[in-house]
Design an enzyme around this catalytic site. Structure first.
Site, PDB file in Angstrom:
ATOM      1  CD  GLN A   1       5.123   5.789  -9.894  1.00 18.53           C
ATOM      2  OE1 GLN A   1       4.718   7.376 -10.027  1.00 18.53           O
ATOM      3  NE2 GLN A   1       3.980   4.818  -9.588  1.00 18.53           N
TER       4      GLN A   1
ATOM      5  CE1 TYR B   1       2.599   3.157  -6.488  1.00 17.66           C
ATOM      6  CE2 TYR B   1       1.929   5.812  -7.261  1.00 17.66           C
ATOM      7  CZ  TYR B   1       2.702   4.944  -6.312  1.00 17.66           C
ATOM      8  OH  TYR B   1       3.326   5.672  -5.738  1.00 17.66           O
TER       9      TYR B   1
ATOM     10  CE  LYS C   1      10.221   4.011  -8.030  1.00 21.89           C
ATOM     11  NZ  LYS C   1       9.333   4.313  -6.585  1.00 21.89           N
TER      12      LYS C   1
ATOM     13  CG  HIS D   1       8.083   4.244  -2.485  1.00 25.51           C
ATOM     14  ND1 HIS D   1       7.186   3.522  -3.103  1.00 25.51           N
ATOM     15  CD2 HIS D   1       7.173   5.121  -1.988  1.00 25.51           C
ATOM     16  CE1 HIS D   1       5.976   4.453  -3.672  1.00 25.51           C
ATOM     17  NE2 HIS D   1       6.481   5.272  -3.349  1.00 25.51           N
TER      18      HIS D   1
ATOM     19  NE  ARG E   1       7.129   8.533   0.785  1.00 29.77           N
ATOM     20  CZ  ARG E   1       7.407   9.449   1.474  1.00 29.77           C
ATOM     21  NH1 ARG E   1       7.993  10.481   2.059  1.00 29.77           N
ATOM     22  NH2 ARG E   1       5.925  10.176   1.179  1.00 29.77           N
TER      23      ARG E   1
END
Ligand SMILES: Cc1cc2nc3c(=O)[nH]c(=O)nc-3n(C[C@H](O)[C@H](O)[C@H](O)COP(=O)(O)O)c2cc1C
Length: 382
Positions: A133, A135, A252, A276, A279
């Site tokens: 994963q 960002y 995601k 998430h 969150r």
């Protein structure tokens, strides 16, 4: 640390063990959500709106077959470990313990870039499959370097998280001063000091024993990673990844059909219906409630996964019956990690898997191909 986690009969027991072992602010770092935590709670609650249909006569013999195939790769069961960036404050072996548990329990692992351990260390453990994963950022060279690393480390799929344009308002963390950059309050420090076993383990995991940290990143660079992860993803960022990565690509943080179509249009092979873990945006829909619209928008080839609130084997079946191809869990394995390191993560996996198999047997299901919307009965509202 002794694997007392074997005494846990369900995931809630593991959560309680973690709660006892961790200083309150560290527990809150994992357990908490954004604002009033409505979405975090809704994720779990949504599953209890369904009842499961039972069939008296099974078509199979013996144990049910829990395997599923994603992107042509067989998984022994339809649950993967979600990417989480908090492992290093929970146990000294952090993501390494998680990857080892995933490997030993034939469970897929999505390793997050916000991690104390470099990808090379994780891939050496050979979780199967290993996904990464990441960002995004506007720095194309940086993104290209991560893609290159993923290729070098035999990562099977890339997961791009798109629900973190800014960091959500996690008020528990702000109260404790566990923000980025960190400014722990005196009370937080006192609570940590009052948990010497945790403190000793934390120091062992985070102080340099050799230079530089056995290949692990320093807690300060993890902080920098978290700061950099906040980025509003644009379509061209996704297209850049697609142009530079040949393997499966998942997005995601999708919560509606329109976004699913846009992601697939930009080249995604799959989406993860996720908020998430509650969150980020509080009052975002529970993932189970958002799932049907995404499934309707997805074409036959698009893989649709879901995470958020899965705490029982029956929750896994409700998600699959609602159209998910597989699911991921976050907090359940983090609580296992906090309670007992690798053995604790294995216990979390074992519990969920046994529950899934038992529920399939009780429903008369021989394999997961038989799971469809007909398995669901909406709860009569009185
Ligand atoms: C402590 C913590 C850290 C997380 N860090 C990340 C992260 O770095 N990247 C990411 O995509 N999701 C992250 N997530 C979200 C998880 O991947 C997943 O969506 C969520 O935990 C699922 O909900 P559950 O905890 O109810 O299973 C994090 C979640 C938690 C609880």
């Amino acid at each position: 640390m002794s694997p007392t986690t074997n005494r846990a009969v369900n995931l809630e027991d593991l959560r309680r063990m973690a709660r006892r072992r961790l200083p309150g602010p560290i527990y809150d770092l994992v357990a908490g959500g954004a604002d009033d935590e409505v979405t975090r709670a809704d994720n779990q609650r949504a599953f209890s709106d369904y009842r499961l249909a039972t069939r008296a006569f099974s078509k199979g013999e013996g144990s049910p077959d829990t395997s599923v195939t994603l992107f042509g790769h067989r998984l022994s069961w339809p649950v993967m470990l979600a990417p989480t960036g908090a492992a290093r404050v929970l146990h000294r072996d952090a993501e390494l313990a998680v990857a080892r548990a995933a490997r030993s329990r034939e469970t897929g692992y999505v390793h997050g870039v916000v991690s104390g351990h470099p990808l090379t260390q994780i891939s050496a453990v050979e979780p199967d499959p290993l996904w990464l994963q990441l960002y995004l950022s506007s720095d194309r060279d940086e993104v290209a370097a991560v893609i290159q690393q993923a290729t070098d480390c035999d990562v099977r799929a890339l997961v791009v998280t798109v629900d973190l344009p800014v960091i959500g308002n996690r008020e528990r963390d702000r109260r404790h001063g566990l923000t980025v950059p960190m400014r722990p309050t005196a009370k937080t420090v006192a609570q940590c000091v009052a948990h010497p076993r945790w403190g000793f383990d934390f120091l062992r995991g985070n102080l340099p024993q050799s230079s530089p940290l056995d290949g692990r990143s320093s807690p300060f660079s993890t902080q920098r990673q978290i700061l950099r992860s906040a980025y509003p993803v644009r379509l061209e960022d996704l297209e850049f990844i697609r142009a530079n990565w040949d393997g499966p690509l998942l997005v995601k943080g999708i919560l509606n059909g329109e976004d699913c179509k846009v992601a697939v249009g930009a080249g995604a092979d799959g989406v993860i219906v996720s908020n998430h873990g509650g969150r980020q945006l509080d009052r975002a829909p529970a993932t189970l409630d958002a799932l049907p619209a995404v499934v309707r928008a997805a074409d036959e080839r698009t893989v649709v996964l879901l995470d958020g609130g899965i705490r029982r084997g029956t929750d896994v079946l409700v998600a699959l019956a609602s159209g998910a191809d597989a699911v991921l869990v976050g907090r359940p394995y983090l609580y296992g990690l906090a309670a007992g390191g690798q053995a604790g993560v294995e216990r979390a996996i074992d519990i969920l898997r046994m529950e899934l198999e038992r529920a399939m047997s009780l429903m008369g299901l021989a394999d997961l191909d038989e799971v469809d919307p007909g398995c669901l009965i909406p709860r009569p509202r009185g």
